[in-house]
Design a protein around this motif. Sequence first.
Motif, PDB file in Angstrom:
ATOM      1  N   TYR A 393       1.419  -1.171   4.890  1.00 45.00           N
ATOM      2  CA  TYR A 393       1.685  -0.075   5.828  1.00 45.00           C
ATOM      3  C   TYR A 393       1.133  -0.479   7.194  1.00 45.00           C
ATOM      4  O   TYR A 393      -0.086  -0.508   7.400  1.00 45.00           O
ATOM      5  N   LYS A 403      -5.368   4.847  12.137  1.00 46.87           N
ATOM      6  CA  LYS A 403      -6.065   4.066  11.107  1.00 46.87           C
ATOM      7  C   LYS A 403      -6.384   4.949   9.901  1.00 46.87           C
ATOM      8  O   LYS A 403      -6.094   4.571   8.755  1.00 46.87           O
ATOM      9  N   ALA A 406      -3.122   5.884   8.070  1.00 51.39           N
ATOM     10  CA  ALA A 406      -2.521   4.762   7.348  1.00 51.39           C
ATOM     11  C   ALA A 406      -3.285   4.475   6.056  1.00 51.39           C
ATOM     12  O   ALA A 406      -2.682   4.246   4.994  1.00 51.39           O
ATOM     13  N   GLU A 407      -4.595   4.495   6.132  1.00 58.24           N
ATOM     14  CA  GLU A 407      -5.401   4.240   4.927  1.00 58.24           C
ATOM     15  C   GLU A 407      -5.218   5.355   3.907  1.00 58.24           C
ATOM     16  O   GLU A 407      -5.138   5.099   2.695  1.00 58.24           O
ATOM     17  N   CYS A 410      -1.755   4.936   2.251  1.00 60.55           N
ATOM     18  CA  CYS A 410      -1.783   3.837   1.269  1.00 60.55           C
ATOM     19  C   CYS A 410      -2.545   4.255   0.012  1.00 60.55           C
ATOM     20  O   CYS A 410      -2.137   3.955  -1.114  1.00 60.55           O
ATOM     21  N   ALA A 423      -3.143  -1.175   4.222  1.00 57.60           N
ATOM     22  CA  ALA A 423      -2.967  -0.745   5.614  1.00 57.60           C
ATOM     23  C   ALA A 423      -3.188  -1.942   6.535  1.00 57.60           C
ATOM     24  O   ALA A 423      -4.241  -2.576   6.503  1.00 57.60           O
ATOM     25  N   ARG A 446       4.276   2.688  10.567  1.00 59.61           N
ATOM     26  CA  ARG A 446       4.118   4.004  11.174  1.00 59.61           C
ATOM     27  C   ARG A 446       5.107   4.182  12.322  1.00 59.61           C
ATOM     28  O   ARG A 446       5.240   3.312  13.181  1.00 59.61           O
TER      29      ARG A 446
END
Length: 547
Positions: A393, A403, A406-407, A410, A423, A446
């Motif tokens: 991702y 950040k 995204a984490e 995932c 990520a 993203r």
Amino acid sequence: MKQRRLIAAGALFAAGALALSACSSDSGSGSGEGSTDANASITIYSTKPQNPLVPGNTNEVGGGNILDAIFRGLVDYDPDTAAPEMSMAESIESTDNKTWTIKLKAGQTFQDGTPVDADSFINAWNWTAYGPNAALNNYFFASFDGYADMNTTDPDDDGPKKAPEPKAKELTGLKKVSDTEFTATLAEAQSFFPTMVGYTAFYPLPKAFFDDPEAYGKKPVANGPFQITAGDGDTGFTLTAWSGYKGEDKPKIAEAVFKTYTSDQAGYSDVLAGNLDFMNQVPAANLVDDQYQTDRPDHFVNKAVGVIQTTTLPQYDDNYKDNPDIGKALSLAIDRDTITKNIFNGGRTPATGWVSPIVDGYKADACGEFCTYDPAKAKEYLAKSKFKGPFTYSFNNDGPGNKEAAEAICNSIKTALEVECTAKPYADFATLRADVTAHKMDSLWRTGWQMDYPHIQNFLEPLYATGAGSNDGLFSSAQFDDLIKKANAAEGEEAYADYQAAEKVLAEKMTIIPLWYQAQQSVWSDRLSNVKVTPKSTLDLTSVTAS
């Protein structure tokens, strides 16, 4: 976004818009009661522009926000309601929604003294529409008469062969009537044309651009309330109020410095330390328990804006091409409710479709069951997809909350599907955009969209129509394209029904996954007053004052 620029008439804003909004501090119009200084210089958080600052080749916020400050188009948008208002245009009229007569206000000039006339619009639009110039906003002219003869197809895509030279260099649909009047004829009717032409892609260009496009992109000569006087994309740009601007929205400050950051936390720390005056989006960590409201009491805003966050799957990659089951599996595996609550403290609203609730025509639940967290069903679709991952991702690390989001995405995918998901950070938005527009992505990334103008069409056609300028994942559906064309030619409820039908096609293909609608949480320094955050999520630079 655009990620970038958005815009529409006050009536275009649905009552449902408020569902997105939390409270808004009244400091937007009332903080900083102290004396104001017309010679003040203020600083604004910014990201590095992807490209040199040319309107036809800018479709992201790092460059777009600066261009919007230094240019004015045929129409501008009310900073409170986003209603389109005549700017460079005296009138824009049509009897059939196909041929539009545009009359310009007399006496307008660029910042080098040359006139803003019919030629400056016609030449700029022709440059952007000419395929070999590879302008990112080229697609906005696809509806004009003559576009097809200005654009040819590369026979082997990125292969060694070159696209043949187009038959024409000018749109047949553009005709000069006089220095202050021209007509634009479209191949198909577009009822929203007057709303659309305030967008960046339709700004005029002076002769200086055509003399030396490369030099122009480093320091554009524009026609708006501010002019660039120093800087570059790496460190930022200094914009100075232009004394020759004849519009009514004249700046009340002398200077605005857009500072380039690669870390949202660094920007936020600078606001708290008094080293930065305005940050348009608070970092995710500072949304927790509404910390930003405690940090900056009476100097924050939380309001609904025309921004949606999504995840895109590359349709040019063999693992994802013509494989809607994988998109459905991933969408079902993302726990939007938990992520928006835990990461954004409720400052985002889980998306149920691809259109922002702040525009008329929005219809909830376009995504249907696929935007509801369901690990069991997600596994079923992953099995049908024949692709087991792993997934990556990608995100830009200079965007507030990217950040953490995204984490979390995932982790949600890993938990629901029991597959690997990593990520992958890019240092900044410009670097991510370079790989995206070069079609180098081989997994998820993203995406987000800040409306260009306030109309439901702007959340669909520029992003998902075949060959559209911001269709980064190369989604293509003849059914979707036909429904959009039909909607564009209609008006009111009839048009909305067709746009909504097109949106349903996205749910069937699921190559772009809706994540959440964005509310804007901005903070500013003690120096600023009369702060307005526009429906496009930007600071209104002509209203703000400073001490």
